[in-house]
Write an enzyme that holds these catalytic residues in place. Structure first.
Site, PDB file in Angstrom:
ATOM      1  N   SER A   1       0.487  -1.140  -0.170  1.00 15.33           N
ATOM      2  CA  SER A   1      -0.168   0.193   0.033  1.00 15.33           C
ATOM      3  C   SER A   1       0.762   1.640  -0.016  1.00 15.33           C
ATOM      4  CB  SER A   1      -0.768  -0.164   1.069  1.00 15.33           C
ATOM      5  OG  SER A   1      -1.660   1.222   1.637  1.00 15.33           O
TER       6      SER A   1
ATOM      7  N   TYR B   1      -4.175  -0.468   9.658  1.00  9.99           N
ATOM      8  CA  TYR B   1      -3.348  -0.799   8.500  1.00  9.99           C
ATOM      9  C   TYR B   1      -2.458  -0.494   8.035  1.00  9.99           C
ATOM     10  CZ  TYR B   1      -4.529  -1.286   3.375  1.00  9.99           C
ATOM     11  OH  TYR B   1      -4.546  -0.389   2.303  1.00  9.99           O
TER      12      TYR B   1
END
Length: 254
Positions: A146, A159
């Site tokens: 990510s 996250y």
């Protein structure tokens, strides 16, 4: 020469398992591999969305509805995804969750669920499928990293921690398994419109601001992931392992 180049990306006869295949970039990856000739097994929690993917996909496909939050069921999952076409040569770990909680809001339950689904499951599913890849002397594992693998975003404590760890997990798995012909890499998507990033695209101004942060000047489109997926899942990447390929329009270059 042209035939040789096409053979580098040829996935005919390969078996791929894609988690998170019911939506977003996981679904796009599953569609891309099927269109390239691979037998694809899609895994996700939502059966209806999986069946919709299967109905629309090209090529030979199968579905395995499974709640990936169940770490104790990994052995059963590895067996289930091997039944339709044989043991997978390719594994794409695309399933994920983002609780979008600030440091003060993070709960034990949210932390555990995020780290389990985004980090633990990709490793233990890879571990379960790696022996068959070793026997064949060929395998491709692609994790989903990510922007938050290297950047801190608001509400990204759990996250971000999980995706930063994916970068190191990818390198560590590559160090251990690449000698057996199993190349392990990761894709780090920028801003693509998916269920996971719905909040980012709620306001057009925010979406445009993110687009202007890239070198290209726009946010990602689903087809932008096709080439990187094919590259990392084929013989074209035979000397590439332990890498995080950012597919972000140059967002992290600025």
């Amino acid at each position: 020469m042209a035939g040789g180049f096409s053979e580098l990306l040829d996935l005919k006869g390969r078996v791929a398992c894609v988690t998170g295949a019911s939506s977003g970039l996981g679904r796009r990856a599953a569609e891309t591999l099927a269109a390239a000739g691979a037998h694809v097994v899609g895994v996700a929690r939502r059966r209806e969305q999986l069946e919709d993917w299967k109905a629309r996909a090209q090529g030979e496909t199968a579905i395995v509805p499974f709640d990936l939050a169940r770490r104790d069921g990994i052995g059963d999952l590895a067996q289930a995804v091997s039944e339709p076409f044989g043991a997978p040569d390719i594994l794409i770990n695309a399933a994920g969750i983002n609780t979008r909680q600030t440091a003060d809001e993070v709960t034990v339950e949210g932390w555990d669920r995020t780290l389990d689904l985004n980090l633990a499951i990709p490793f233990f599913l890879s571990q379960a499928l790696a022996p068959a890849m070793k026997e064949k002397g060929w395998g491709r594992i692609v994790n989903f990293a990510s922007l938050q693998t290297t950047r801190a975003f608001p509400g990204g404590i759990a996250y971000g921690a999980s995706k930063a760890a994916i970068g190191q997990l990818t390198r560590a798995m590559a160090e251990d398994w690449s000698r057996y012909g199993i190349n392990v890499n990761a894709i780090g998507p920028g801003f693509f419109r998916t269920e996971l990033t719905a909040a980012v695209f709620e306001g057009p101004q925010r979406a445009e601001r993110n687009a202007q942060q890239t070198c290209i000047g726009r946010n990602g489109e689903p087809e932008d992931i096709d080439g990187p997926i094919l590259f990392l899942c084929s013989d074209a990447s035979r000397y590439v392992t332990g890498q995080v390929l950012m597919v972000d329009g140059g967002f992290t270059a600025k």
